[in-house]
Design a protein around this motif. Structure first.
Motif, PDB file in Angstrom:
ATOM      1  N   VAL A  91      13.107  41.883 -12.017  1.00 15.78           N
ATOM      2  CA  VAL A  91      13.636  41.265 -13.233  1.00 15.78           C
ATOM      3  C   VAL A  91      15.124  40.961 -13.003  1.00 15.78           C
ATOM      4  CG1 VAL A  91      14.057  41.559 -15.692  1.00 15.78           C
ATOM      5  CG2 VAL A  91      11.912  42.368 -14.688  1.00 15.78           C
ATOM      6  N   LYS A 106      16.991  38.692 -14.968  1.00 20.60           N
ATOM      7  CA  LYS A 106      17.590  38.019 -16.127  1.00 20.60           C
ATOM      8  C   LYS A 106      19.057  38.435 -16.273  1.00 20.60           C
ATOM      9  CE  LYS A 106      15.772  41.663 -19.123  1.00 20.60           C
ATOM     10  NZ  LYS A 106      14.724  42.016 -20.088  1.00 20.60           N
ATOM     11  N   TYR A 157      21.344  41.337 -14.224  1.00 21.48           N
ATOM     12  CA  TYR A 157      22.032  42.451 -14.886  1.00 21.48           C
ATOM     13  C   TYR A 157      23.503  42.514 -14.440  1.00 21.48           C
ATOM     14  CZ  TYR A 157      17.457  44.357 -16.395  1.00 21.48           C
ATOM     15  OH  TYR A 157      16.218  44.546 -16.964  1.00 21.48           O
ATOM     16  N   MET A 203      10.343  35.155 -19.581  1.00 22.15           N
ATOM     17  CA  MET A 203       9.828  36.136 -20.538  1.00 22.15           C
ATOM     18  C   MET A 203      10.242  35.861 -21.973  1.00 22.15           C
ATOM     19  SD  MET A 203      10.013  39.593 -18.229  1.00 22.15           S
ATOM     20  CE  MET A 203      11.777  39.563 -18.026  1.00 22.15           C
ATOM     21  N   LYS A 261       1.332  36.865 -23.765  1.00 24.58           N
ATOM     22  CA  LYS A 261       1.993  38.119 -24.160  1.00 24.58           C
ATOM     23  C   LYS A 261       1.306  38.693 -25.381  1.00 24.58           C
ATOM     24  CE  LYS A 261       5.893  40.814 -24.253  1.00 24.58           C
ATOM     25  NZ  LYS A 261       7.333  40.602 -24.349  1.00 24.58           N
ATOM     26  N   ARG A 320       7.977  42.532 -31.347  1.00 23.93           N
ATOM     27  CA  ARG A 320       8.947  41.505 -30.980  1.00 23.93           C
ATOM     28  C   ARG A 320       8.126  40.291 -30.542  1.00 23.93           C
ATOM     29  NH1 ARG A 320      13.344  42.534 -26.212  1.00 23.93           N
ATOM     30  NH2 ARG A 320      11.444  42.311 -25.011  1.00 23.93           N
ATOM     31  N   TYR A 326       0.163  40.197 -20.485  1.00 21.91           N
ATOM     32  CA  TYR A 326       1.046  41.358 -20.456  1.00 21.91           C
ATOM     33  C   TYR A 326       1.510  41.794 -21.828  1.00 21.91           C
ATOM     34  CZ  TYR A 326       5.562  38.592 -20.716  1.00 21.91           C
ATOM     35  OH  TYR A 326       6.638  37.793 -21.062  1.00 21.91           O
ATOM     36  N   HIS A 361       4.745  44.724 -23.581  1.00 25.72           N
ATOM     37  CA  HIS A 361       6.022  45.374 -23.283  1.00 25.72           C
ATOM     38  C   HIS A 361       6.098  46.705 -24.015  1.00 25.72           C
ATOM     39  CE1 HIS A 361      10.067  45.545 -21.818  1.00 25.72           C
ATOM     40  NE2 HIS A 361      10.651  45.378 -22.986  1.00 25.72           N
ATOM     41  N   ASN A 398       7.846  48.319 -17.690  1.00 25.96           N
ATOM     42  CA  ASN A 398       9.241  48.077 -17.311  1.00 25.96           C
ATOM     43  C   ASN A 398       9.669  49.206 -16.359  1.00 25.96           C
ATOM     44  OD1 ASN A 398       9.163  50.194 -19.103  1.00 25.96           O
ATOM     45  ND2 ASN A 398      10.476  49.255 -20.631  1.00 25.96           N
ATOM     46  N   SER A 399      10.950  49.391 -16.138  1.00 26.76           N
ATOM     47  CA  SER A 399      11.389  50.478 -15.235  1.00 26.76           C
ATOM     48  C   SER A 399      10.867  51.831 -15.707  1.00 26.76           C
ATOM     49  CB  SER A 399      12.918  50.553 -15.165  1.00 26.76           C
ATOM     50  OG  SER A 399      13.445  49.436 -14.521  1.00 26.76           O
ATOM     51  N   ARG A 447       7.200  45.124 -13.982  1.00 22.05           N
ATOM     52  CA  ARG A 447       8.408  44.297 -14.178  1.00 22.05           C
ATOM     53  C   ARG A 447       9.621  45.227 -14.206  1.00 22.05           C
ATOM     54  NH1 ARG A 447       5.117  43.317 -18.524  1.00 22.05           N
ATOM     55  NH2 ARG A 447       6.706  44.250 -19.856  1.00 22.05           N
ATOM     56  N   VAL A 448      10.350  45.274 -13.100  1.00 22.95           N
ATOM     57  CA  VAL A 448      11.403  46.278 -12.989  1.00 22.95           C
ATOM     58  C   VAL A 448      12.785  45.631 -12.968  1.00 22.95           C
ATOM     59  CG1 VAL A 448      12.357  48.119 -11.561  1.00 22.95           C
ATOM     60  CG2 VAL A 448       9.885  47.891 -11.819  1.00 22.95           C
ATOM     61  N   LEU A 501      16.241  47.611 -14.515  1.00 28.33           N
ATOM     62  CA  LEU A 501      17.268  48.652 -14.340  1.00 28.33           C
ATOM     63  C   LEU A 501      17.128  49.466 -13.048  1.00 28.33           C
ATOM     64  CD1 LEU A 501      19.721  49.768 -16.029  1.00 28.33           C
ATOM     65  CD2 LEU A 501      18.226  51.688 -16.567  1.00 28.33           C
ATOM     66  N   TRP A 519      22.027  49.689 -19.534  1.00 27.37           N
ATOM     67  CA  TRP A 519      21.710  48.259 -19.448  1.00 27.37           C
ATOM     68  C   TRP A 519      22.885  47.431 -19.987  1.00 27.37           C
ATOM     69  CZ3 TRP A 519      18.176  51.971 -20.649  1.00 27.37           C
ATOM     70  CH2 TRP A 519      16.910  51.931 -20.087  1.00 27.37           C
TER      71      TRP A 519
HETATM   72  C1  LIG Z   1      14.086  43.051 -19.440  1.00 26.27           C
HETATM   73  C2  LIG Z   1      12.615  43.226 -19.392  1.00 26.27           C
HETATM   74  C3  LIG Z   1      12.028  44.063 -18.428  1.00 26.27           C
HETATM   75  C4  LIG Z   1      12.830  44.949 -17.503  1.00 26.27           C
HETATM   76  O1  LIG Z   1      13.246  46.081 -18.201  1.00 26.27           O
HETATM   77  P1  LIG Z   1      13.984  47.313 -17.474  1.00 26.27           P
HETATM   78  O2  LIG Z   1      13.964  48.392 -18.481  1.00 26.27           O
HETATM   79  O3  LIG Z   1      15.366  46.868 -17.156  1.00 26.27           O
HETATM   80  O4  LIG Z   1      13.183  47.626 -16.261  1.00 26.27           O
HETATM   81  C5  LIG Z   1      10.647  44.096 -18.373  1.00 26.27           C
HETATM   82  N1  LIG Z   1       9.902  43.353 -19.213  1.00 26.27           N
HETATM   83  C6  LIG Z   1      10.427  42.562 -20.155  1.00 26.27           C
HETATM   84  C7  LIG Z   1       9.549  41.797 -21.054  1.00 26.27           C
HETATM   85  C8  LIG Z   1      11.806  42.471 -20.282  1.00 26.27           C
HETATM   86  O5  LIG Z   1      12.337  41.696 -21.233  1.00 26.27           O
END
Ligand SMILES: *Cc1c(COP(=O)(O)O)cnc(C)c1O
Length: 403
Positions: free
Chosen positions: A56, A58, A62, A104, A150, A157, A184, A186, A229-230, A245-246, A248, A381
């Motif tokens: 990730v 974005k 970071y 995303m 999604k 969200r 997917y 979140h 996520n992380s 999806r990693v 941090l 973050w």
């Molecule tokens: C930013 C984001 C991630 C990454 O999150 P981290 O906690 O930094 O690993 C994963 N998925 C989605 C949808 C995100 O917006």
């Protein structure tokens, strides 16, 4: 009375030069690309066997620089990239990256979705409206458009409500100019300890699973399934599915103390700045705006050329330290827009032009984004993303890192 200013000496590259840093440079963000590559590799070893790593990147990776981070992560085994905005995706393509890219954020305008088709970026779809826009754009172009669906399983969200997930999958299946590359959701709470195992993450996973089961029962393809996520990635392998999806953790930071033992991570970012002025003042001198600090002894005050306009939170005033020659020096007085002050009384070898470390390692000492986050009531973050473009990014190769 304060003594007269010490003048900045004529440039001496030996004395001033951290490798790659010009003596004119007042402050900078150092990015250790090898650390990012190593983190990707370590995460890859941790993943469930069928799962792969999406880096990730974005928010300009970071704050580390999106394209170099993407390259380093892919060198370490990441196979796809995640961004939040269309522009971020386009910039990865413009820098020559060819890997699959997932956008995303929720794109709503036909022009945005057309750009996705043109740049081969995969948009995230949260409902039928955008899916139909994609269908229309793609059928006009003669190309098939890849989408990720999604599901909202408890974050409230983005995403279609999970209870409508199977119905939307059926409708998407009927759009012949699009194909579902992934499905997917979140996680909203994956970094909280959950010894009993019945918390929100478990609930979200059950909802996700129920949609996946519905798809299997109806023979609907879903593409790659991803949830973590992380925090989810470090928490347990049952959350890994086909992809994680990693963000941090890729940058070497753990989302929570109790998750920091799974994978050994190397912080990739350091922030350093130069001393531009030193003055000796007596006890009792008020320092910086509002005199929120008063010297308690004759003090050697040093001015460091970084401030809140560079991304050092003003809330850290009077409660932070900086590192110099392997020791900690207190930051004193209000942090200002462009400078901050430190008490260098205990560091007589610190001089005009010396480099201090605000974040990162020096000798055996380390200051982490978690330290700043704790002191300012935020999360790591936000600290990483907070460094402004006034600070150049210095990307370290092997040689510089081993100095
Ligand atoms: C930013 C984001 C991630 C990454 O999150 P981290 O906690 O930094 O690993 C994963 N998925 C989605 C949808 C995100 O917006």
């Amino acid at each position: 009375m304060p003594q007269p200013c010490q003048q900045l000496p004529v440039e001496d590259p030996q004395r001033f030069g951290a490798p790659g840093v010009h003596a004119r440079q007042r402050a900078w963000v150092e990015v250790d690309e090898k650390a990012i590559e190593n983190n990707a590799r370590a995460l890859g070893r941790w993943l469930a066997p069928e799962s792969s790593l999406m880096a990730v990147v974005k928010a300009d990776g970071y704050g580390h620089g999106a394209a170099p981070v993407a390259r380093a992560a892919m060198a370490g085994g990441a196979t796809s990239l995640g961004v939040a905005t269309l522009q971020e995706g386009i910039e990865l393509r413009q820098s020559g990256l060819k890997a699959p890219v997932l956008v995303m954020g929720n794109l709503i305008h036909p022009d945005e979705l057309r750009s996705c088709l043109e740049w081969e970026l995969m948009p995230t779809i949260s409902g039928m409206r955008e899916a139909l826009l994609c269908q229309n754009l793609a059928s006009g172009s003669g190309r098939s458009m890849a989408l990720h669906l999604k599901l909202d399983t408890g974050m409230a969200r983005l995403g279609v409500d999970w209870s409508d997930g199977v119905r939307l999958l059926q409708a998407l299946h009927g759009l012949e100019a699009t194909h579902l590359a992934g499905i997917y959701s979140h996680l909203a709470d994956a970094d909280s300890p959950d010894p009993g195992g019945g918390g929100l993450t478990a609930v979200q996973q059950q909802r996700f699973e129920s949609v996946l089961r519905g798809a299997v029962e109806l023979g609907l393809p879903t593409g790659v399934r991803h949830l973590a996520n992380s925090a989810g990635t470090l928490r347990c392998r049952q959350l890994h599915y086909d992809l994680v999806r990693v963000g941090l953790a890729l940058y070497g930071q753990s989302p929570a103390e109790h998750l920091s033992h799974a994978v050994s991570l190397q912080p990739a970012m350091s922030v350093r700045a130069r001393v531009c002025l030193i003055r000796e003042v007596p006890a009792g001198v008020g320092v910086s705006y509002g005199h929120r600090y008063r010297t308690r002894r004759p003090t050697r005050l040093a001015v460091v050329t970084i401030g809140y306009a560079d991304g050092v939170p003003r809330l850290l005033s009077n409660q932070q330290e900086v590192l110099f020659a392997g020791r900690r020096l207190a930051q004193v007085g209000a942090i200002t827009m462009d400078q901050l002050l430190i008490d260098a009384t205990e560091a007589p070898q610190l001089e005009v032009g010396s480099v201090v470390t605000l974040l990162g390692d020096d000798g055996d000492e380390r200051i982490s984004p978690q330290d700043w986050a704790q002191a300012t009531g935020t999360i790591p973050w936000e600290i990483l993303c907070g460094f402004k473009h006034r600070l150049p990014r210095l990307h370290l190769g092997e040689a510089e890192r081993d100095r």
